[in-house]
Each structure stands twice: as structure tokens, then as C-alpha cells.
Design a protein around this motif. Structure first.
Motif, PDB file in Angstrom:
ATOM      1  N   GLY A 207      -7.397  -5.810  46.245  1.00 30.27           N
ATOM      2  CA  GLY A 207      -8.361  -4.730  46.565  1.00 30.27           C
ATOM      3  C   GLY A 207      -8.899  -4.923  48.095  1.00 30.27           C
ATOM      4  O   GLY A 207      -9.937  -4.679  48.503  1.00 30.27           O
ATOM      5  N   ALA A 208      -7.742  -4.801  48.877  1.00 30.56           N
ATOM      6  CA  ALA A 208      -7.796  -5.299  50.187  1.00 30.56           C
ATOM      7  C   ALA A 208      -7.093  -3.896  50.937  1.00 30.56           C
ATOM      8  O   ALA A 208      -6.068  -3.948  51.314  1.00 30.56           O
ATOM      9  N   CYS A 209      -8.003  -2.748  50.931  1.00 27.74           N
ATOM     10  CA  CYS A 209      -7.423  -1.528  51.400  1.00 27.74           C
ATOM     11  C   CYS A 209      -7.716  -0.950  52.964  1.00 27.74           C
ATOM     12  O   CYS A 209      -7.830  -0.008  53.183  1.00 27.74           O
ATOM     13  N   TYR A 210      -8.514  -1.984  53.623  1.00 28.71           N
ATOM     14  CA  TYR A 210      -8.659  -1.558  54.971  1.00 28.71           C
ATOM     15  C   TYR A 210      -7.681  -2.177  55.918  1.00 28.71           C
ATOM     16  O   TYR A 210      -7.092  -3.231  55.930  1.00 28.71           O
ATOM     17  N   GLY A 211      -6.783  -0.969  56.529  1.00 29.24           N
ATOM     18  CA  GLY A 211      -5.720  -1.450  57.522  1.00 29.24           C
ATOM     19  C   GLY A 211      -4.778  -1.802  56.603  1.00 29.24           C
ATOM     20  O   GLY A 211      -4.461  -1.407  55.550  1.00 29.24           O
ATOM     21  N   ASP A 212      -3.664  -2.568  57.246  1.00 32.75           N
ATOM     22  CA  ASP A 212      -2.490  -3.096  56.402  1.00 32.75           C
ATOM     23  C   ASP A 212      -2.296  -4.547  56.233  1.00 32.75           C
ATOM     24  O   ASP A 212      -1.907  -5.005  57.543  1.00 32.75           O
ATOM     25  N   ILE A 213      -2.548  -5.157  55.219  1.00 36.21           N
ATOM     26  CA  ILE A 213      -2.338  -6.488  55.125  1.00 36.21           C
ATOM     27  C   ILE A 213      -0.999  -7.228  55.290  1.00 36.21           C
ATOM     28  O   ILE A 213      -0.634  -8.485  55.376  1.00 36.21           O
ATOM     29  N   GLU A 214       0.103  -6.307  55.295  1.00 35.75           N
ATOM     30  CA  GLU A 214       1.392  -6.806  55.402  1.00 35.75           C
ATOM     31  C   GLU A 214       1.825  -6.314  56.824  1.00 35.75           C
ATOM     32  O   GLU A 214       3.034  -6.312  57.071  1.00 35.75           O
ATOM     33  N   TYR A 215       1.009  -6.166  57.942  1.00 34.65           N
ATOM     34  CA  TYR A 215       1.473  -5.667  59.116  1.00 34.65           C
ATOM     35  C   TYR A 215       2.148  -6.553  59.895  1.00 34.65           C
ATOM     36  O   TYR A 215       3.377  -6.157  60.629  1.00 34.65           O
ATOM     37  N   VAL A 216       1.906  -7.844  59.899  1.00 32.59           N
ATOM     38  CA  VAL A 216       2.644  -8.857  60.617  1.00 32.59           C
ATOM     39  C   VAL A 216       4.016  -8.782  60.109  1.00 32.59           C
ATOM     40  O   VAL A 216       4.934  -8.740  61.151  1.00 32.59           O
ATOM     41  N   ASP A 217       4.163  -9.059  58.598  1.00 29.35           N
ATOM     42  CA  ASP A 217       5.744  -9.109  58.400  1.00 29.35           C
ATOM     43  C   ASP A 217       6.497  -7.865  58.574  1.00 29.35           C
ATOM     44  O   ASP A 217       7.393  -7.726  58.825  1.00 29.35           O
ATOM     45  N   SER A 218       5.775  -6.641  58.418  1.00 27.26           N
ATOM     46  CA  SER A 218       6.288  -5.269  58.762  1.00 27.26           C
ATOM     47  C   SER A 218       6.812  -5.119  60.102  1.00 27.26           C
ATOM     48  O   SER A 218       7.965  -4.689  60.371  1.00 27.26           O
ATOM     49  N   VAL A 219       6.269  -5.787  61.224  1.00 27.77           N
ATOM     50  CA  VAL A 219       6.524  -5.654  62.552  1.00 27.77           C
ATOM     51  C   VAL A 219       7.601  -6.751  62.818  1.00 27.77           C
ATOM     52  O   VAL A 219       8.688  -6.481  63.126  1.00 27.77           O
ATOM     53  N   LEU A 220       7.323  -7.992  62.502  1.00 32.73           N
ATOM     54  CA  LEU A 220       8.486  -8.867  62.708  1.00 32.73           C
ATOM     55  C   LEU A 220       9.536  -8.857  61.913  1.00 32.73           C
ATOM     56  O   LEU A 220      10.724  -9.517  62.457  1.00 32.73           O
ATOM     57  N   LYS A 221       9.784  -7.904  60.907  1.00 31.67           N
ATOM     58  CA  LYS A 221      11.076  -7.691  60.159  1.00 31.67           C
ATOM     59  C   LYS A 221      11.995  -7.090  61.274  1.00 31.67           C
ATOM     60  O   LYS A 221      13.265  -7.158  61.028  1.00 31.67           O
ATOM     61  N   TYR A 222      11.742  -6.437  62.301  1.00 28.33           N
ATOM     62  CA  TYR A 222      12.333  -5.728  63.269  1.00 28.33           C
ATOM     63  C   TYR A 222      12.896  -6.818  64.196  1.00 28.33           C
ATOM     64  O   TYR A 222      13.629  -6.497  65.278  1.00 28.33           O
ATOM     65  N   LEU A 223      12.839  -8.090  64.196  1.00 27.63           N
ATOM     66  CA  LEU A 223      13.002  -8.963  65.273  1.00 27.63           C
ATOM     67  C   LEU A 223      13.687 -10.048  64.465  1.00 27.63           C
ATOM     68  O   LEU A 223      13.595 -10.540  63.245  1.00 27.63           O
ATOM     69  N   ALA A 224      14.358 -11.068  65.359  1.00 30.81           N
ATOM     70  CA  ALA A 224      15.233 -12.185  64.538  1.00 30.81           C
ATOM     71  C   ALA A 224      15.284 -13.003  65.939  1.00 30.81           C
ATOM     72  O   ALA A 224      15.864 -12.648  66.991  1.00 30.81           O
ATOM     73  N   PRO A 225      14.878 -14.254  65.941  1.00 33.81           N
ATOM     74  CA  PRO A 225      14.156 -14.796  64.514  1.00 33.81           C
ATOM     75  C   PRO A 225      12.799 -14.411  64.215  1.00 33.81           C
ATOM     76  O   PRO A 225      12.207 -13.665  65.198  1.00 33.81           O
ATOM     77  N   ILE A 226      12.272 -14.816  63.446  1.00 32.74           N
ATOM     78  CA  ILE A 226      10.970 -14.132  62.821  1.00 32.74           C
ATOM     79  C   ILE A 226       9.877 -15.268  62.777  1.00 32.74           C
ATOM     80  O   ILE A 226       9.880 -16.483  62.280  1.00 32.74           O
ATOM     81  N   ALA A 227       8.641 -15.093  63.244  1.00 34.06           N
ATOM     82  CA  ALA A 227       7.382 -16.061  63.247  1.00 34.06           C
ATOM     83  C   ALA A 227       6.926 -16.295  62.064  1.00 34.06           C
ATOM     84  O   ALA A 227       6.829 -15.136  61.369  1.00 34.06           O
ATOM     85  N   VAL A 228       6.604 -17.457  61.459  1.00 31.48           N
ATOM     86  CA  VAL A 228       5.958 -17.531  60.193  1.00 31.48           C
ATOM     87  C   VAL A 228       4.657 -18.498  60.526  1.00 31.48           C
ATOM     88  O   VAL A 228       4.510 -18.783  61.565  1.00 31.48           O
ATOM     89  N   ALA A 229       3.909 -18.424  59.618  1.00 32.09           N
ATOM     90  CA  ALA A 229       2.438 -19.177  59.535  1.00 32.09           C
ATOM     91  C   ALA A 229       2.636 -20.341  60.108  1.00 32.09           C
ATOM     92  O   ALA A 229       1.728 -20.937  60.851  1.00 32.09           O
ATOM     93  N   ASP A 230       3.553 -21.235  59.791  1.00 29.46           N
ATOM     94  CA  ASP A 230       3.548 -22.695  59.981  1.00 29.46           C
ATOM     95  C   ASP A 230       4.550 -23.098  61.080  1.00 29.46           C
ATOM     96  O   ASP A 230       5.152 -24.125  61.454  1.00 29.46           O
ATOM     97  N   GLY A 231       5.041 -22.032  61.788  1.00 29.15           N
ATOM     98  CA  GLY A 231       6.008 -22.399  62.923  1.00 29.15           C
ATOM     99  C   GLY A 231       6.775 -21.053  63.148  1.00 29.15           C
ATOM    100  O   GLY A 231       6.424 -19.738  62.967  1.00 29.15           O
ATOM    101  N   VAL A 232       7.927 -21.413  63.492  1.00 33.09           N
ATOM    102  CA  VAL A 232       9.035 -20.374  63.903  1.00 33.09           C
ATOM    103  C   VAL A 232      10.242 -20.790  63.054  1.00 33.09           C
ATOM    104  O   VAL A 232      10.665 -21.833  63.236  1.00 33.09           O
ATOM    105  N   ILE A 233      11.076 -19.706  62.560  1.00 32.23           N
ATOM    106  CA  ILE A 233      12.185 -20.120  61.773  1.00 32.23           C
ATOM    107  C   ILE A 233      13.264 -19.874  63.077  1.00 32.23           C
ATOM    108  O   ILE A 233      13.437 -18.648  63.653  1.00 32.23           O
TER     109      ILE A 233
END
Length: 367
Positions: A207-233
Motif C-alpha cells: 500500500g505504498a503508492c507514493y513515488g517509487d519504493i524500488e527507485y534506489v535499486d532501479s537506478v543502481l542496477k545500471y552501475l557496477a559495483p552496486i551500493a547496498v544498505a549495509d555497505g558496498v559490494i
């Protein structure tokens, strides 16, 4: 006279039969065409719902500098870098280009979708140059306000600056849970307007329809390596992985974008050739979080290691069960062509979530 009459009657019967036959042929041809159209439509819908890759690429996005972005986005690299340099942020060029890829794919007069943040409405920016100048200025302001937290910056670019205040009031650090709760809260405030609606299944679920809750992953998928919540891969974290095959690795399809059925499609892993007699091995010890059939993936095994996941798709047979602890090099199953596959191969992924956050595995294996 009688003979002529018989010939006329025979001709009439023959003509009628041919017309009837032609009619049924046309009907059958129409049915066959309809079935083919429905098959293509269903395949397209499955791709959209599951986000699963296609196996035969016909085109790719430009991958310069570790980016997986379109040529339309890449054409603005010079201007983006120049504008970022004004704020001492030239090193964030790739990140902003990835953001632009998510916003517009580099298309239109407002590739950074900066109109709403500039004037509160869509359409007030009328040129790509104006979009980039203002979009970069806005990004720089958000970046500094977010204390240079990349994930908080990206989500705030999508949600608005109020999300930074919300995070600071709830621990001070970005998390997916905070993004969901903020979206839920804001949606309750604005849903009466009828303007906002859920665009993702996960948003409907929460029920989270304001904005895009997947936005962070959606942007970072275009980069490598990718940042994650607990650090960086990083490559260091991923170093020391075992090979998923006991034979030399031969890449048959790389990570990235390509055109399938006339639409851009993201191949979320890397494909290695193998035969049904080849065993598939875990690249690192971990916990099996999925072992079963997953639509176009076919027989799929997913293993969680530390703060990332590896996936092994199209297996002919599964050799492990969900919840099982496994060792590096342990057999997971056999090479196959189950699911939507054009031949025996291993589709291998590295990602930060079960169904999102994919990164390019090629550098890990030296490709």
C-alpha cells in the motif's frame, strides 16, 4: 443436353465445395494467427511480470565506464560532468547518468525529469540543457542535504526532500523499510486526489503508492559495483568465488540491455555454455533461499551469501532444497534448458535482493 446439364451440375457442386474448403482454410488460418498473437502477448506479459531475461540478444546498451545505459543518455555525459564540476561532484557523473537512465532513458526535452522539482508541475522545462542544469543543481543540493548518502539521495530525488527529514527522525540512515513506510504515510495523505497509483506489485503489496519504493535499486542496477544498505559490494568482497562449472567458462550472452520483440529488455545475468552432463556448483558457501521452478527461469536455485545472492537458472535437475546450508563448490543440480531457454546453458546472477538489485558478474570472473 442431359450430359451438358450433368456437367453444369458437377461444376456447380465442385465450385461450391472449393468455396466451402477455402472458407474453412481462411477460418483455420485466422485461428492460427490469433493463437500465435496470443502466445507472443503472453510471453511479453510474463517478461514484464517476472523481470526475467531473454536469451537471444539483438542489441545492447553502451557499457562504457561500467555503465549500462543507452546512447541517448551517454550523449549527455560531457554536460552532466561539466555541471557537476561546478559543485565539486564530477566523480558522481556515472551516478547521475544512471539516474537519468531510470527517469527517461535520455529521451525528451526533460531527460532528468526536473520540471516538478523546479516549478511544481510537469512541462515547465523545455530543453535537455535546461533539464540537466537544473537537475544537477537539484541533485547536488539533495546530495549534500543527505550527507552524501547515495541511497538516501536517490530516494529523495524521487520522493522529495521530505524523505530526508523523515529518515533523520528515524535513525538517520536510509533503509528500504523507511522508504516503504514513508510512501505509505504520504499515500494516505494524497490518495484522495486520485493522482497517485501503484506502479509495481511490491507497492500494491505494501500500500505504498507514493513515488517509487524500488527507485534506489532501479537506478543502481545500471552501475557496477552496486551500493547496498549495509555497505558496498566490491570486487574484494566477491573475490575468491569458485567457478559454477567444472569446465572452462564460455560466455554465450552477457549482462545488459538488448532489444527483444521490438522493446528494450534487461538481461540480468551472464550465460555460460554447458551440457546436461555438467554439474552446477555453488560459487560460495551460504543458505539456499529458493529451489524450485520459477517460470522463464525454469529450475532455479538461489543462495544467500553475506549481503548478496547468487542465482543459477535453467537447471535440468535440482540437487538442493530451500533452507539447506551448502558449502562452496557443492553441487546444486545439472545444466539444462528448462524455462524460457533456447538451449542448454547456465544463467548465473549476482544481486542484492531475490528479484532485484542485479549486478554484472563478468568482472568477478575476469571477463
Amino acid at each position: 443436353m442431359w450430359a451438358a446439364t450433368k456437367r453444369t451440375a458437377r461444376f456447380a457442386v465442385t465450385a461450391k465445395w472449393q468455396l466451402a474448403t477455402l472458407k474453412w482454410r481462411l477460418i483455420l488460418l485466422g485461428i492460427a494467427a490469433l493463437v500465435l498473437y496470443l502466445v507472443i502477448l503472453v510471453v511479453g506479459i510474463l517478461d514484464t511480470l517476472t523481470g526475467v531475461q531473454n536469451e537471444q540478444p539483438t542489441d545492447t546498451f553502451n557499457t562504457a565506464g561500467g555503465l549500462q545505459v543507452s546512447d541517448q543518455v551517454l550523449q549527455y555525459r560531457g554536460l552532466v560532468e561539466s555541471e557537476l564540476s561546478k559543485y565539486g561532484l564530477a566523480e558522481q557523473t556515472n551516478l547521475v547518468l544512471a539516474l537519468m537512465m531510470q527517469e527517461s532513458g535520455g529521451r525528451g526535452n526533460d531527460p532528468m525529469q526536473a520540471s516538478e522539482s523546479k516549478c511544481g508541475r510537469i512541462g515547465c522545462i523545455t530543453s535537455p540543457e535546461e533539464s540537466i542544469v537544473y537537475g544537477v543543481e537539484h541533485f547536488a543540493a539533495v546530495f549534500e542535504r543527505a550527507n552524501r548518502d547515495v541511497q538516501l539521495t536517490l530516494q529523495s530525488y524521487n520522493f522529495g526532500g521530505g524523505f530526508i527529514d523523515y529518515v533523520q527522525q528515524n535513525g538517520g540512515r536510509y533503509s528500504k523499510e523507511l522508504a516503504i513506510s514513508f510512501s505509505q504515510m504520504m499515500y494516505q495523505r494524497v490518495k484522495h486526489t486520485g493522482i497517485y497509483r501503484c506502479h509495481r506489485p511490491s507497492a500494491v503489496q505494501y500500500g505504498a503508492c507514493y513515488g517509487d519504493i524500488e527507485y534506489v535499486d532501479s537506478v543502481l542496477k545500471y552501475l557496477a559495483p552496486i551500493a547496498v544498505a549495509d555497505g558496498v559490494i566490491t570486487k574484494e568482497l566477491l573475490s575468491g568465488l569458485r567457478s559454477p562449472l567444472a569446465i572452462p567458462l564460455n560466455v554465450t550472452s552477457r549482462f545488459g540491455w538488448r532489444v527483444v520483440f521490438g522493446q528494450w529488455d534487461n538481461h540480468t545475468g551472464i550465460d555460460f555454455s554447458c551440457t546436461p552432463s555438467d554439474t552446477i556448483h555453488a560459487v560460495k558457501s551460504g543458505t539456499v533461499i529458493y529451489s524450485g521452478n520459477r517460470g522463464p527461469y525454469g529450475n532455479l536455485v538461489q543462495v544467500r551469501h553475506d549481503n548478496y545472492i547468487t542465482a543459477y537458472a535453467h537447471l535440468s535437475r535440482l540437487g538442493v532444497q530451500t533452507g539447506q546450508q551448502i558449502d562452496a563448490g557443492q553441487a546444486l543440480g545439472y545444466c539444462g534448458t528448462t524455462g524460457r531457454s533456447s538451449g542448454n546453458h547456465l544463467h548465473f546472477e549476482i544481486k542484492t535482493s531475490e528479484w532485484s538489485g542485479h549486478i554484472d558478474p563478468a568482472p568477478v570472473f575476469g571477463f
